[in-house]
Design an enzyme around this catalytic site. Structure first.
Site, PDB file in Angstrom:
ATOM      1  N   ASN A 113      18.913 102.797 -34.799  1.00  0.00           N
ATOM      2  CA  ASN A 113      17.670 103.053 -35.519  1.00  0.00           C
ATOM      3  C   ASN A 113      17.216 101.758 -36.182  1.00  0.00           C
ATOM      4  OD1 ASN A 113      17.434 105.895 -35.043  1.00  0.00           O
ATOM      5  ND2 ASN A 113      19.127 106.200 -36.467  1.00  0.00           N
ATOM      6  N   THR A 114      15.980 101.361 -35.936  1.00  0.00           N
ATOM      7  CA  THR A 114      15.484 100.092 -36.475  1.00  0.00           C
ATOM      8  C   THR A 114      14.959 100.280 -37.894  1.00  0.00           C
ATOM      9  OG1 THR A 114      13.373 100.520 -35.402  1.00  0.00           O
ATOM     10  CG2 THR A 114      14.954  99.182 -34.193  1.00  0.00           C
ATOM     11  N   ARG A 115      15.821 100.810 -38.731  1.00  0.00           N
ATOM     12  CA  ARG A 115      15.466 101.101 -40.128  1.00  0.00           C
ATOM     13  C   ARG A 115      16.733 101.431 -40.887  1.00  0.00           C
ATOM     14  NH1 ARG A 115      16.307 106.521 -40.316  1.00  0.00           N
ATOM     15  NH2 ARG A 115      15.969 107.710 -38.396  1.00  0.00           N
ATOM     16  N   LEU A 116      16.567 101.589 -42.184  1.00  0.00           N
ATOM     17  CA  LEU A 116      17.660 102.136 -42.979  1.00  0.00           C
ATOM     18  C   LEU A 116      17.734 103.640 -42.764  1.00  0.00           C
ATOM     19  CD1 LEU A 116      17.141 100.294 -46.395  1.00  0.00           C
ATOM     20  CD2 LEU A 116      18.769  99.746 -44.577  1.00  0.00           C
TER      21      LEU A 116
END
Length: 456
Positions: A62-65
C-alpha cells in the site's frame, strides 16, 4: 479481523509470533520491493505468515500509511505522519535504519459505530455523549521516556457530531503502549471500560470480551480467524443485572420526574414516570425492552424519600435501594455503592459507570423505534435494518409475496443487503427507490393474506 466488511478490529506491534530473524528478513524483502520500483514515500508492505512452517509470502504494498500506523509509532518512537510530509517536501529521512529500536508493546482497538449482535451492521446517529479514557493523549505522538503506560485516542469525531451513513463507521482508534503485551492488555481493558460513547451502538463491549478471551491472551493460539472461530461467545451479550436495571430506572426517574427534560417533546402527562399519593408510599413502574421481551420494574418509595424497593416479578428479584440524586447519581444496593450518570431519551437510557456503559431500550415508545427480527421485518411492517440507501425495489404495489420473498436491496458500507418479507401477503406501501433511509425506517407494508387465498 472480521470477515464481515473485511475490517480489522485489533492490531498489535511487534507481531507476537515473529522471531527477530524473521522480522529482519521481512524488512529486507520490503525494502527490496520498494527499491525495485524506485519508490519514494511512506508505504506499507503486507505479508501472509504461516506459523506452522515459519514461511511468509508477499501479499501487497500500500503506497500510504496504514490505519494501524500508531502501533508502529508507539514501539519505535517515530512520528510517521511527520516523516511522510518531510519526504514529500524532498527532505531526507531524519534517522537511519540502525537508529531504530523496538521498545515495549502496543495494541490498537478500532472503535466502530456498529451493532455487533446484528452481524456488525453499521450504525449512525448523533454522538450525544463521548467520554475518553482517563489520562489519554489525543492524536499526538507517544512520548519517548514518558510514562510507563501511555494511552492515545485518534478520532475525527467530537461530542455532538453525527456519524453518517455515507462513510466508514469507525469513530476512533484507541492505542495503548506498555512495557510488554500482558501489561498492555490490562491497560487496554481499563481504557475500554472508561471509554463511553452514547447515541450510536458501538463495538466497545465486544472488544472487551475479545481481549479477555483465553485464546487472545495466549498468542501461541491466535490467528486472523479468531473472531470467526469464537464469534458466538464474543457476540453474546451478558444478561442485564438487577443493579443495571436499578440504575436505568433512577436515570429515567431523575431525568423525567425532577428535571422534566422531555416535556417539550410533547410527552403526555399520563406517560410521566409515576403518580403522587398524599400520606402514602408512592408506587410506580417503568418498562424496558430486553432480548427476552418486556421487563417491568416496579418501584415503591418509602417514607424516607431516599429509600426504595425495586422488583421484577417475572425475573423474581427484589432490591432495596438508597437513592441520592445528583450528577453523578449514587445508589446503595446490597452493601455496595454505585455511582453513575445516565443519558435518557424517549427511546432508550444509557447508564455509564466506572465499569462500562449499558444502553437499555425503553418499552412503550412511539412507532418507529421498534426492533427488527432476523428477516428485517416485523409483522406487516418492513423496517430498515441499518441506515443506508434504498438501491432497488424488487416488487410493486399490489404484488402478492410469500414469506421470505426478496422485497428490496439496501446498500450500506459498500455492501448490498437483501430485505425479505416475514409474512405472506399483498404489498400495500413501498419506500422510494434511491432514497436514503434511517435505521429502522419504514420501507414497506405488507397486508397479510391467508395462505388459502394466496394459493387460490
Amino acid at each position: 479481523q472480521r470477515r464481515v466488511h473485511g475490517q480489522k478490529v485489533l492490531e498489535e506491534a511487534p507481531a507476537p509470533l515473529l522471531s527477530e530473524e524473521l522480522r529482519r528478513q521481512m524488512g529486507e524483502v520490503a525494502v527490496a520491493a520498494a527499491r525495485a520500483v524506485q519508490y519514494v514515500g511512506a508505504g506499507t508492505v503486507e505479508f501472509l505468515f504461516d506459523p506452522s512452517t515459519q514461511e511468509f509470502f508477499f501479499m501487497e504494498m500500500n503506497t500510504r500509511l496504514q490505519v494501524e500506523h500508531p502501533v508502529t509509532e508507539a514501539i519505535t518512537g517515530q512520528d510517521l505522519v511527520q516523516t511522510q510530509i518531510m519526504i514529500a517536501r524532498g527532505l531526507p529521512l531524519p534517522f537511519k535504519q540502525d537508529d531504530l529500536r523496538i521498545t515495549g508493546h502496543a495494541i490498537e482497538a478500532r472503535i466502530y459505530a456498529e451493532n455487533t449482535e446484528e452481524g456488525f451492521l453499521p450504525g449512525s446517529g448523533v454522538l450525544r455523549t463521548v467520554r475518553l479514557p482517563d489520562g489519554c493523549i489525543e492524536a499526538k505522538p507517544f512520548l519517548r521516556g514518558g510514562p510507563e503506560v501511555q494511552v492515545r485516542v485518534d478520532s475525527g469525531f467530537r461530542e455532538g457530531d453525527s456519524v453518517l451513513v455515507h462513510y466508514d463507521s469507525m469513530i476512533s482508534k484507541l492505542i495503548v503502549w506498555a512495557k510488554d503485551r500482558p501489561t498492555a492488555l490490562v491497560h487496554l481493558e481499563q481504557a475500554l471500560a472508561q471509554y463511553k460513547v452514547v447515541g450510536v451502538p458501538t463495538n466497545i463491549e465486544f472488544l472487551r470480551r475479545a481481549i479477555a478471551h483465553p485464546i487472545y491472551q495466549d498468542v501461541s493460539r491466535l490467528n486472523t480467524d479468531f473472531i470467526e472461530e469464537n464469534g458466538t461467545g464474543l457476540i453474546a451479550v451478558p444478561p442485564i443485572t438487577p443493579e443495571t436495571y436499578a440504575c436505568a430506572f433512577f436515570g429515567v426517574w431523575q431525568a423525567e420526574a425532577y428535571s422534566k427534560l422531555f416535556w417539550h417533546e410533547a410527552v403526555d402527562a399520563a406517560t410521566a414516570i409515576g403518580p403522587f399519593r398524599v400520606n402514602q408510599p408512592m408506587t410506580t413502574q417503568t418498562e424496558f425492552q430486553a432480548p427476552q421481551g418486556k421487563v417491568i420494574i416496579v418501584a415503591r418509595q418509602h417514607g424516607n424519600n431516599n429509600l426504595w424497593t425495586l422488583k421484577d416479578e417475572a425475573a423474581g428479584w427484589v432490591l432495596d435501594v438508597e437513592y441520592k440524586a445528583g450528577t453523578p447519581i449514587t445508589l446503595f444496593m446490597n452493601g455496595c455503592r454505585h455511582s453513575f450518570t445516565a443519558d435518557v431519551t424517549l427511546s432508550e437510557v444509557a447508564v455509564m459507570t466506572s465499569s462500562g456503559a449499558h444502553t437499555l431500550k425503553r418499552a412503550g415508545v412511539p412507532l418507529g423505534f421498534g426492533d427488527v427480527d432476523g428477516d428485517h421485518a416485523s409483522g406487516s411492517r418492513v423496517l430498515a435494518p441499518m441506515p443506508g440507501k434504498l438501491m432497488k425495489v424488487l416488487v410493486a404495489l399490489g404484488d402478492r409475496v410469500e414469506r421470505g420473498s426478496p422485497l428490496m436491496i439496501v446498500e450500506a458500507m459498500k455492501m448490498e443487503h437483501s430485505i425479505k418479507a416475514s409474512v405472506a401477503g399483498v404489498v400495500d406501501f413501498l419506500g422510494k427507490e434511491g432514497a436514503m433511509v434511517l435505521n429502522k425506517e419504514l420501507l414497506a407494508v405488507i397486508e397479510p393474506t391467508p395462505d388459502t387465498e394466496l394459493a387460490a
